[in-house]
Write a protein that holds these residues in place. Structure first.
Motif, PDB file in Angstrom:
ATOM      1  N   ARG A 169      41.424  52.997  36.706  1.00 47.10           N
ATOM      2  CA  ARG A 169      41.791  52.592  35.339  1.00 47.10           C
ATOM      3  C   ARG A 169      42.014  51.080  35.276  1.00 47.10           C
ATOM      4  O   ARG A 169      41.602  50.420  34.316  1.00 47.10           O
ATOM      5  CB  ARG A 169      43.043  53.326  34.866  1.00 47.10           C
ATOM      6  N   ASP A 170      42.653  50.530  36.302  1.00 51.23           N
ATOM      7  CA  ASP A 170      42.867  49.079  36.337  1.00 51.23           C
ATOM      8  C   ASP A 170      41.535  48.329  36.321  1.00 51.23           C
ATOM      9  O   ASP A 170      41.394  47.306  35.647  1.00 51.23           O
ATOM     10  CB  ASP A 170      43.636  48.675  37.598  1.00 51.23           C
ATOM     11  N   LEU A 171      40.563  48.825  37.073  1.00 53.24           N
ATOM     12  CA  LEU A 171      39.265  48.149  37.152  1.00 53.24           C
ATOM     13  C   LEU A 171      38.530  48.204  35.824  1.00 53.24           C
ATOM     14  O   LEU A 171      38.009  47.190  35.340  1.00 53.24           O
ATOM     15  CB  LEU A 171      38.404  48.784  38.249  1.00 53.24           C
ATOM     16  N   LEU A 172      38.479  49.401  35.208  1.00 52.14           N
ATOM     17  CA  LEU A 172      37.704  49.560  33.973  1.00 52.14           C
ATOM     18  C   LEU A 172      38.355  48.879  32.781  1.00 52.14           C
ATOM     19  O   LEU A 172      37.666  48.484  31.836  1.00 52.14           O
ATOM     20  CB  LEU A 172      37.493  51.048  33.676  1.00 52.14           C
ATOM     21  N   THR A 173      39.677  48.736  32.805  1.00 54.96           N
ATOM     22  CA  THR A 173      40.364  48.035  31.717  1.00 54.96           C
ATOM     23  C   THR A 173      40.525  46.545  32.013  1.00 54.96           C
ATOM     24  O   THR A 173      41.109  45.818  31.218  1.00 54.96           O
ATOM     25  CB  THR A 173      41.749  48.649  31.456  1.00 54.96           C
ATOM     26  N   LEU A 178      42.328  40.301  39.138  1.00 53.23           N
ATOM     27  CA  LEU A 178      41.428  39.179  39.367  1.00 53.23           C
ATOM     28  C   LEU A 178      40.393  39.115  38.258  1.00 53.23           C
ATOM     29  O   LEU A 178      39.975  40.152  37.741  1.00 53.23           O
ATOM     30  CB  LEU A 178      40.720  39.307  40.719  1.00 53.23           C
ATOM     31  N   GLY A 179      39.976  37.906  37.930  1.00 54.82           N
ATOM     32  CA  GLY A 179      38.974  37.714  36.886  1.00 54.82           C
ATOM     33  C   GLY A 179      38.987  36.274  36.415  1.00 54.82           C
ATOM     34  O   GLY A 179      39.490  35.375  37.091  1.00 54.82           O
ATOM     35  N   ALA A 180      38.427  36.063  35.253  1.00 52.37           N
ATOM     36  CA  ALA A 180      38.312  34.713  34.693  1.00 52.37           C
ATOM     37  C   ALA A 180      39.664  34.243  34.173  1.00 52.37           C
ATOM     38  O   ALA A 180      40.220  34.815  33.242  1.00 52.37           O
ATOM     39  CB  ALA A 180      37.295  34.705  33.564  1.00 52.37           C
ATOM     40  N   ILE A 181      40.190  33.199  34.791  1.00 52.31           N
ATOM     41  CA  ILE A 181      41.420  32.556  34.325  1.00 52.31           C
ATOM     42  C   ILE A 181      40.988  31.407  33.425  1.00 52.31           C
ATOM     43  O   ILE A 181      40.364  30.450  33.872  1.00 52.31           O
ATOM     44  CB  ILE A 181      42.273  32.063  35.503  1.00 52.31           C
ATOM     45  N   MET A 182      41.297  31.509  32.138  1.00 53.06           N
ATOM     46  CA  MET A 182      40.715  30.603  31.151  1.00 53.06           C
ATOM     47  C   MET A 182      41.486  29.281  31.057  1.00 53.06           C
ATOM     48  O   MET A 182      42.075  28.936  30.033  1.00 53.06           O
ATOM     49  CB  MET A 182      40.659  31.306  29.790  1.00 53.06           C
ATOM     50  N   VAL A 183      41.465  28.531  32.152  1.00 51.34           N
ATOM     51  CA  VAL A 183      42.056  27.195  32.196  1.00 51.34           C
ATOM     52  C   VAL A 183      40.981  26.267  32.752  1.00 51.34           C
ATOM     53  O   VAL A 183      40.520  26.444  33.884  1.00 51.34           O
ATOM     54  CB  VAL A 183      43.308  27.163  33.084  1.00 51.34           C
ATOM     55  N   LEU A 231      42.247  40.199  32.716  1.00 50.25           N
ATOM     56  CA  LEU A 231      41.403  39.085  33.138  1.00 50.25           C
ATOM     57  C   LEU A 231      39.955  39.556  33.134  1.00 50.25           C
ATOM     58  O   LEU A 231      39.617  40.583  33.737  1.00 50.25           O
ATOM     59  CB  LEU A 231      41.787  38.590  34.540  1.00 50.25           C
ATOM     60  N   TYR A 232      39.107  38.789  32.495  1.00 52.93           N
ATOM     61  CA  TYR A 232      37.751  39.225  32.214  1.00 52.93           C
ATOM     62  C   TYR A 232      36.873  39.356  33.456  1.00 52.93           C
ATOM     63  O   TYR A 232      36.956  38.551  34.380  1.00 52.93           O
ATOM     64  CB  TYR A 232      37.092  38.257  31.223  1.00 52.93           C
ATOM     65  N   HIS A 233      36.038  40.351  33.457  1.00 49.20           N
ATOM     66  CA  HIS A 233      34.818  40.503  34.237  1.00 49.20           C
ATOM     67  C   HIS A 233      34.948  41.151  35.613  1.00 49.20           C
ATOM     68  O   HIS A 233      34.287  42.157  35.885  1.00 49.20           O
ATOM     69  CB  HIS A 233      34.102  39.159  34.395  1.00 49.20           C
ATOM     70  N   THR A 234      35.742  40.584  36.532  1.00 50.64           N
ATOM     71  CA  THR A 234      35.623  40.928  37.949  1.00 50.64           C
ATOM     72  C   THR A 234      35.861  42.404  38.225  1.00 50.64           C
ATOM     73  O   THR A 234      35.219  42.988  39.115  1.00 50.64           O
ATOM     74  CB  THR A 234      36.576  40.052  38.776  1.00 50.64           C
ATOM     75  N   GLY A 235      36.754  43.030  37.474  1.00 50.93           N
ATOM     76  CA  GLY A 235      37.029  44.447  37.689  1.00 50.93           C
ATOM     77  C   GLY A 235      35.794  45.321  37.589  1.00 50.93           C
ATOM     78  O   GLY A 235      35.672  46.328  38.300  1.00 50.93           O
ATOM     79  N   ALA A 309      20.506  42.164  46.161  1.00 51.36           N
ATOM     80  CA  ALA A 309      21.362  42.502  47.296  1.00 51.36           C
ATOM     81  C   ALA A 309      22.684  43.067  46.797  1.00 51.36           C
ATOM     82  O   ALA A 309      23.247  43.996  47.383  1.00 51.36           O
ATOM     83  CB  ALA A 309      21.598  41.267  48.163  1.00 51.36           C
ATOM     84  N   PHE A 310      23.167  42.494  45.687  1.00 48.71           N
ATOM     85  CA  PHE A 310      24.409  42.967  45.072  1.00 48.71           C
ATOM     86  C   PHE A 310      24.089  43.459  43.665  1.00 48.71           C
ATOM     87  O   PHE A 310      23.667  42.686  42.808  1.00 48.71           O
ATOM     88  CB  PHE A 310      25.433  41.833  45.008  1.00 48.71           C
ATOM     89  N   GLU A 311      24.245  44.752  43.439  1.00 45.42           N
ATOM     90  CA  GLU A 311      23.989  45.342  42.132  1.00 45.42           C
ATOM     91  C   GLU A 311      25.274  45.236  41.315  1.00 45.42           C
ATOM     92  O   GLU A 311      26.186  46.046  41.437  1.00 45.42           O
ATOM     93  CB  GLU A 311      23.530  46.788  42.296  1.00 45.42           C
ATOM     94  N   ALA A 312      25.327  44.191  40.498  1.00 50.81           N
ATOM     95  CA  ALA A 312      26.568  43.797  39.829  1.00 50.81           C
ATOM     96  C   ALA A 312      26.889  44.705  38.650  1.00 50.81           C
ATOM     97  O   ALA A 312      26.196  44.675  37.632  1.00 50.81           O
ATOM     98  CB  ALA A 312      26.466  42.343  39.363  1.00 50.81           C
ATOM     99  N   GLY A 313      27.943  45.492  38.781  1.00 51.92           N
ATOM    100  CA  GLY A 313      28.364  46.387  37.705  1.00 51.92           C
ATOM    101  C   GLY A 313      28.889  45.661  36.488  1.00 51.92           C
ATOM    102  O   GLY A 313      29.012  46.248  35.415  1.00 51.92           O
ATOM    103  N   GLY A 314      29.181  44.366  36.649  1.00 52.87           N
ATOM    104  CA  GLY A 314      29.678  43.603  35.521  1.00 52.87           C
ATOM    105  C   GLY A 314      28.615  42.893  34.728  1.00 52.87           C
ATOM    106  O   GLY A 314      28.869  42.473  33.596  1.00 52.87           O
TER     107      GLY A 314
END
Length: 443
Positions: A169-173, A178-183, A231-235, A309-314
């Motif tokens: 749930r943490d990953l999908l939401t 971890l993710g984009a820190i908008m600074v 935080l956007y994307h990485t999850g 090589a990396f199938e990016a789910g994001g």
């Protein structure tokens, strides 16, 4: 706009992380004489009832204008309502190539991948192979024993233990930490560490194997406790690795078996086969120094012309208008399209229900604009403040120049495919005009 940032820095940084942008240089436009039009869902039929014919024509002229003015080399867009489908292709597949844009032209769809990854995860949840609130440590031992920064701008070693394990749930939401820190410009140690590790959200997708990606993710502290911040994307990239490990096959193989093949999405995947590269559009981005458009990724010999090589789910999928429309119609059909059931009604309703707290939405106003939230892998409209913002509308935008949403209240699905990378979190004018045009065309 965040305090203390000039607009250029904000746009450049936000584009790199939120819109997945990298700059480049430009060419001249080739215009296709006329748009290719797909009629209704019934072969050979031009009957219309769910859309206004005159207003569809207005939509066609509005969108074709972006090609005529050289804003983009070409466009493909589609709208479907009640089984009445209209697909348009206008312009060319590249500025310097007269190859006409086609209904089945292939585009890099970037973050339109996220809803598909969420659907794949929910298939495993329904089968009991994953659970939303179980720790993911069994499948992702790299995330076990997480450390969390005391302050998001703090030293990487100034941490406390995570209060609980990370869950699906943490990953999908996008609340796993971890993710984009908008600074921007980058000045937090964690931002720099993600960039140095090659896992910061950007247009350049990670190119190593999944195990290496997880090793690098696991070397970093979290920016916040699991479940406490957005935080956007990485999850979604991490979720893609989780799906593959839990399913015992590659992410592409699982998606093809359980989603793409059943829905007839024959041109969707993480690479473009050699025999299809003549349909892959050239991608363009703007150079922030010169202001010119230039090639970001070629069709032949480019990043998507060989196995990933990396199938990016994001953000790693390519697709076509008809393919992705099939996915949207399945979601509008509460998990079913025709005789194929991909998900249960309950799963789709959960995915398309806002999961965030008011505080989490407010912390990410760059993304949600005070009118939306986030479900599982996609945005959900909460307030009508534009023609297209019907509460309950769900979907997302892709940084390579794509936008796809579905509206249960109107029974409408729409997708816009371009090959010009976004330049800021603000939607480009052709996104706005597309969605305005789609809603004004409803009968």
């Amino acid at each position: 706009m965040p305090h203390g940032l000039d607009r250029r820095s904000l746009i450049k940084g936000a584009a790199l992380s939120a819109a997945l942008l990298m700059p480049a240089s430009a060419g001249a436009v080739q215009k296709q004489p006329a748009a290719q039009q797909g009629g209704s869902g019934k072969p050979g039929s031009n009957a219309m009832g769910n859309f206004s014919a005159d207003r569809l024509d207005r939509m066609r002229k509005t969108m074709a204008g972006y090609v005529e003015r050289g804003v983009v080399p070409g466009l493909v867009w589609a709208v479907d309502r009640g089984g009445e489908t209209h697909v348009e292709a206008v312009g060319s597949q590249a500025f310097d190539d007269p190859t006409p844009m086609r209904r089945d032209s292939i585009f890099r769809i970037a973050s339109l991948t996220k809803p598909v990854t969420a659907a794949a995860a929910m298939i495993l949840v329904e089968e009991g192979r994953l659970r939303l609130d179980d720790p993911v440590d069994q499948w992702l031992p790299e995330l076990a024993g997480r450390k969390v920064l005391k302050a998001v701008d703090g030293r990487l070693d100034d941490t406390v233990p995570a209060s609980r394990p990370v869950t699906l749930r943490d990953l999908l939401t996008l609340r796993f930490g971890l993710g984009a820190i908008m600074v921007y410009p980058i000045r937090y140690p964690l931002q720099q560490a993600m960039q140095d590790a090659g896992v910061a959200p950007s247009a350049d997708l990670f190119r190593g194997p999944p195990d290496e990606f997880m090793k690098r993710i696991g070397s970093l502290p979290l920016a916040h406790q699991p479940g406490e911040g957005w935080l956007y994307h990485t999850g979604m990239d991490v979720a893609g690795v989780l799906i593959a490990r839990a399913a015992g096959q590659s992410l592409s193989a699982f998606m093809n078996e359980r989603i793409f093949s059943p829905l007839g999405m024959k041109d969707t995947g993480f690479e473009v086969l050699a025999e299809k590269t003549d349909r892959l559009t050239t991608a363009y981005s703007r150079d922030f120094q010169t202001g010119k458009l230039g090639v970001y990724d070629q069709a032949k010999g480019g990043r998507f012309a060989s196995p990933a090589a990396f199938e990016a789910g994001g953000g790693g999928l390519v697709s076509t208008a008809d393919d992705y429309l099939a996915f949207q119609k399945m979601m509008l059909g509460k998990g079913r399209l025709g005789d194929e059931r991909i998900l249960s009604r309950a799963a789709v309703e959960l995915m398309t229900t806002d999961q965030l707290t008011a505080e989490q939405r407010d912390s990410a106003r760059t993304f949600f604009n005070g009118n939306s939230g986030w479900g599982l892998g996609m945005a959900v409209a909460l307030k009508r403040d534009n023609l297209w913002m019907t509460p309950g509308r769900f979907g997302w935008d892709g940084g390579y120049g794509t936008s796809a949403y579905a509206d249960p209240a109107e029974g409408l699905a729409g997708i816009l495919l371009t090959q010009r990378l976004m330049e800021s979190p603000e939607p480009p004018a052709y996104y706005v005009d597309f969605w305005n045009s789609a809603y004004q065309a409803l009968a």
